[in-house]
Motif scaffolding. Structure first.
Motif, PDB file in Angstrom:
ATOM      1  N   UNK A  93      16.337  69.871  30.010  1.00 38.10           N
ATOM      2  CA  UNK A  93      15.252  69.542  29.078  1.00 38.10           C
ATOM      3  C   UNK A  93      13.938  70.168  29.528  1.00 38.10           C
ATOM      4  N   UNK A  94      13.687  70.149  30.815  1.00 40.27           N
ATOM      5  CA  UNK A  94      12.444  70.730  31.340  1.00 40.27           C
ATOM      6  C   UNK A  94      12.440  72.239  31.153  1.00 40.27           C
ATOM      7  N   UNK A  95      13.574  72.877  31.442  1.00 36.17           N
ATOM      8  CA  UNK A  95      13.683  74.326  31.228  1.00 36.17           C
ATOM      9  C   UNK A  95      13.487  74.672  29.757  1.00 36.17           C
ATOM     10  N   UNK A 101       7.291  77.123  25.485  1.00 36.08           N
ATOM     11  CA  UNK A 101       5.865  77.343  25.701  1.00 36.08           C
ATOM     12  C   UNK A 101       5.079  76.118  26.095  1.00 36.08           C
ATOM     13  N   UNK A 102       5.758  75.049  26.481  1.00 37.38           N
ATOM     14  CA  UNK A 102       5.053  73.826  26.885  1.00 37.38           C
ATOM     15  C   UNK A 102       4.782  73.817  28.393  1.00 37.38           C
ATOM     16  N   UNK A 116      12.469  76.323  42.913  1.00 35.44           N
ATOM     17  CA  UNK A 116      12.512  77.771  42.669  1.00 35.44           C
ATOM     18  C   UNK A 116      12.805  78.099  41.210  1.00 35.44           C
ATOM     19  N   UNK A 117      13.803  77.435  40.620  1.00 32.26           N
ATOM     20  CA  UNK A 117      14.167  77.724  39.231  1.00 32.26           C
ATOM     21  C   UNK A 117      13.026  77.384  38.281  1.00 32.26           C
ATOM     22  N   UNK A 118      12.386  76.234  38.493  1.00 31.57           N
ATOM     23  CA  UNK A 118      11.278  75.833  37.621  1.00 31.57           C
ATOM     24  C   UNK A 118      10.111  76.816  37.739  1.00 31.57           C
ATOM     25  N   UNK A 125       7.627  82.409  31.317  1.00 30.39           N
ATOM     26  CA  UNK A 125       7.159  82.021  29.985  1.00 30.39           C
ATOM     27  C   UNK A 125       5.664  81.685  29.950  1.00 30.39           C
ATOM     28  N   UNK A 126       4.976  81.916  31.049  1.00 29.08           N
ATOM     29  CA  UNK A 126       3.524  81.767  31.073  1.00 29.08           C
ATOM     30  C   UNK A 126       3.019  80.353  30.919  1.00 29.08           C
TER      31      UNK A 126
END
Length: 360
Positions: A93-95, A101-102, A116-118, A125-126
């Motif tokens: 859900x976070x990804x 764009x959130x 690392x992944x986050x 995605x900025x």
């Protein structure tokens, strides 16, 4: 700042307390929806308190984005379990929110900015990641100075007989009620939800080392006094002084040096939440412990009405008032009038300050 709150299967439950708090009160974010597929289609305010607030509960992020007029700016992780590590569904859900764009706001002691992944996804995605409970750098932390003893402003704290009993909610409601009475009341947050709601003063103290917890509580109050010139300060409690799993309560007492306490209690709770092997303390024992530890009095009792009918709440209010000789209220059902009246009684100067403001 618009925000979507993630609380899958936890809205209205103990572990959903961050989401619950943001649905009830938020000065910092405009909460535009909650993610919880088990309550899909409901109004979050009506589900929690019987009062619609037009915050819809969605089944998933895609459904929310499709229904809302624009993509929310922030995605707040609104679950606060005892074990803070994410499962694969929650990580997904976070990804997904980052890919849409959130910006991510996290109240867990598991820091997303060190994942690392986050971090890679956020960079791609900025978007930003904010860990609300990440402690300041050591150079920016405060040790206890003792200057709290020079404060003339009344300081009260809302303590409880357990964690997740509504201490923050009662404190926030009380500050609102005092402001309506013309008093300059300031709220001091000691946990992540209060900070997310927009509290200007405070820090999540449960992630601090013991050497700084007391100093940070004291510093928050000193800053509030200097910048706000308040008539009264209301400090949020954490855990319970008697609870073996928490040390935050003792740090709050030492740092705030409160002049009085309000004690929040869930009458139907038999064992500590998250610790079913530990029985709940009695109100008598908690009051005795607080008053002996702090040398200040408990001046009122507030109720958490979980698993209680309205009739049971009303009967319990009368029972406690007669038994403990203390004003008792469920602030979500009955408001804070009794608490404000008692504060005016305990602190006579506070009762006069509205008249002084009106004359000035």
């Amino acid at each position: 700042m618009t925000a979507l709150v993630y609380s899958e299967d936890e809205l209205g439950k103990i572990d959903g307390k961050v989401a619950n708090g943001l649905v009830r009160h938020s000065e910092k974010y405009d909460i535009v929806g909650v993610i919880d597929s088990s309550k899909k289609g409901l109004d979050a305010g009506e589900y929690l308190d019987g009062i619609k607030n037009n915050i819809q509960v969605f089944g998933n992020i895609d459904e929310a984005v499709e229904s809302l007029s624009e993509i929310p700016e922030y995605f707040i992780y609104g679950i606060a379990p005892l074990e803070s590590f994410l499962n694969e569904r929650q990580r997904g859900a976070i990804i997904r929110a980052m890919k849409m764009g959130m910006n991510i706001v996290n109240g867990l002691p598991e820091f997303f900015s060190e994942d690392k992944e986050f971090v890679q996804t956020a960079n791609k995605y900025g978007v930003s990641i904010s860990d609300i409970r990440k402690p300041p750098a050591r150079k920016d932390l405060h040790i206890f100075t003792g200057h709290i003893n020079d404060i003339k402003t009344p300081v009260i704290t809302v303590f409880g007989t357990d964690c997740a009993v509504g201490k923050r909610t009662t404190a926030v409601k009380l500050v609102e009620a005092l402001k309506q009475e013309g008093r300059n009341a300031v709220f001091i947050s000691t946990g992540q939800t209060g900070l997310l709601q927009g509290s200007k003063y405070g820090i999540a103290i449960d992630v601090l080392s013991s050497g700084f917890s007391t100093g940070e509580v004291e510093n928050a109050i000193l800053q509030a006094v200097e910048k706000e010139d308040p008539d009264i300060i209301v400090v949020e409690g954490q855990g319970a002084l008697s609870h073996p799993a928490f040390t935050s309560s003792s740090a709050i007492i030492r740092g705030a040096m409160p002049d009085a306490f309000i004690l929040q209690h869930p009458p139907k709770r038999i064992n500590h939440c998250d610790y079913p092997q530990i029985p709940m303390p009695s109100i008598e024992s908690e009051i005795k412990l607080i008053e002996s530890f702090s040398k200040s009095r408990v001046i009122a009792i507030t109720l958490n009405h979980e698993d209680m009918t309205d009739e049971e709440v009303d009967n319990t209010v009368l029972e406690y008032q007669n038994k403990y000789m203390l004003p008792t209220s469920d602030v979500l059902k009955h408001g804070c009038d009794k608490l404000v009246k008692e504060l005016f009684k305990v602190f006579p100067a506070l009762a006069q300050q509205k008249r002084q403001h009106a004359d000035s």
